[in-house]
Design a protein around this motif. Structure first.
Motif, mmCIF file in Angstrom:
data_model
loop_
_atom_site.group_PDB
_atom_site.id
_atom_site.type_symbol
_atom_site.label_atom_id
_atom_site.label_comp_id
_atom_site.label_asym_id
_atom_site.label_seq_id
_atom_site.Cartn_x
_atom_site.Cartn_y
_atom_site.Cartn_z
ATOM 1 N N ILE A 101 81.367 64.443 77.814
ATOM 2 C CA ILE A 101 80.775 65.341 78.800
ATOM 3 C C ILE A 101 79.875 64.545 79.730
ATOM 4 O O ILE A 101 79.092 63.701 79.272
ATOM 5 N N PRO A 102 79.932 64.765 81.044
ATOM 6 C CA PRO A 102 78.993 64.091 81.959
ATOM 7 C C PRO A 102 77.559 64.460 81.582
ATOM 8 O O PRO A 102 77.247 65.631 81.360
ATOM 9 N N TRP A 103 76.678 63.472 81.532
ATOM 10 C CA TRP A 103 75.333 63.676 80.988
ATOM 11 C C TRP A 103 74.281 63.108 81.935
ATOM 12 O O TRP A 103 74.508 62.103 82.610
ATOM 13 N N ASN A 104 73.135 63.787 81.976
ATOM 14 C CA ASN A 104 72.028 63.372 82.846
ATOM 15 C C ASN A 104 70.761 63.221 82.009
ATOM 16 O O ASN A 104 70.363 64.143 81.309
ATOM 17 N N LEU A 105 70.162 62.042 82.075
ATOM 18 C CA LEU A 105 68.873 61.789 81.436
ATOM 19 C C LEU A 105 67.845 61.555 82.531
ATOM 20 O O LEU A 105 68.039 60.699 83.399
#
Length: 288
Positions: A101-105
């Motif tokens: 899944i595309p993930w953003n931190l």
């Protein structure tokens, strides 16, 4: 007798906090931190932060995510001539569990030179990011609808993801059509590379994660060290060892958090209540 420390609202009441950004992040951060700390978020926009790294790969980021945020904070502090600064930096990739899944931190770094501390707020979640090599307008509209355009902006360039002729910040259907057909006319292979614009001011999903990182930062800054009263008393380490539900051996699930001070050596182990029994999936005995 228990020592009484100043509350965070007193520590930062009226304090000017430099925040360097060109992408509207001050509108996300200030409503959280200003009432929570009684500080004043001082927006600094005289430096193009894209020169420190771009998501579209023209300029690589120098150093880690936190190092980049720290550098921004220091630049803002220098320009504003203040002793407290704040900066935000995002990173994108696959999710840390399945990698599918595309993930953003998102991280926010708070630097207080008066107290000699650095505190980091963090938040992460599923990202709205993607890319597609397209050949016609039907494929463009399909991609745009999938990413939630125009609340999530688009960047495009002719031919492939390495073409330097990039157009960013597209948030209007008419502009998208004009830019697509222009790029298609410049393309020698009949393709146009589309991708989600990940800059905060035109990516609704990312803005929400930044806002959550601001709440995390506020929570940490309002947590004072029981020993010295310094803000930022929060988790610095986690302890595994929840007993396995099948065999009782320690699993890799977290049973306690170690909170630490940013200034003195004080530490406190906080057991997680209601941890129960560990999942055998994370037990080296049951699942070697």
């Amino acid at each position: 007798m228990r020592t009484r420390f100043a509350v965070p609202e007193t520590l930062y009441r009226g304090k000017k906090v430099a925040f360097l950004t060109r992408h509207g992040k001050e509108a996300l951060i200030a409503p959280v931190l200003e009432p929570g700390l009684s500080c004043v978020i001082h927006h600094v926009d005289t430096v193009d932060t894209d020169q420190l790294g771009t998501f579209t790969r023209e300029i690589p980021r120098d150093g880690s995510q936190i190092e980049a945020a720290r550098k921004k904070a220091r630049i803002g502090m220098e320009l504003a001539r203040v002793s407290v600064g704040l900066a935000s930096e995002g990173a994108f990739g696959p999710d840390p569990v399945m990698g599918a899944i595309p993930w953003n931190l998102e991280c926010l770094v708070w630097i207080d030179d008066d107290l000699g501390i650095e505190v980091t707020g963090l938040a992460q979640g599923e990202a709205c990011s993607g890319h597609l090599l397209v050949k016609d307008w039907e494929e463009v509209t399909m991609f745009a609808r999938q990413i939630g355009f125009p609340e999530h902006g688009v960047s495009l360039r002719p031919e492939n993801e390495r073409d330097p002729r990039i157009q960013k910040g597209i948030t209007d259907w008419t502009d998208l059509a004009e830019q697509f057909f222009r790029a298609l006319s410049l393309s020698t292979n009949g393709r146009v590379f589309l991708e989600t614009d990940l800059r905060a001011h035109i990516n609704l999903t990312r803005r929400e994660i930044i806002r959550r990182a601001a709440w995390d930062l506020l929570s940490k800054l309002r947590s004072l060290c029981p020993a010295c009263g310094t803000p930022g008393f929060s988790v610095v380490e986690r302890v595994e060892g929840v007993p396995c539900a099948d065999c009782g051996a320690p699993t890799h699930e977290i049973r306690a958090d170690i909170h630490g001070c940013r200034k003195c050596a004080h530490r406190a182990v906080i057991e997680r209540t209601g941890a129960g029994k560990g999942n055998p999936l994370y037990c080296d005995t049951c699942n070697p």
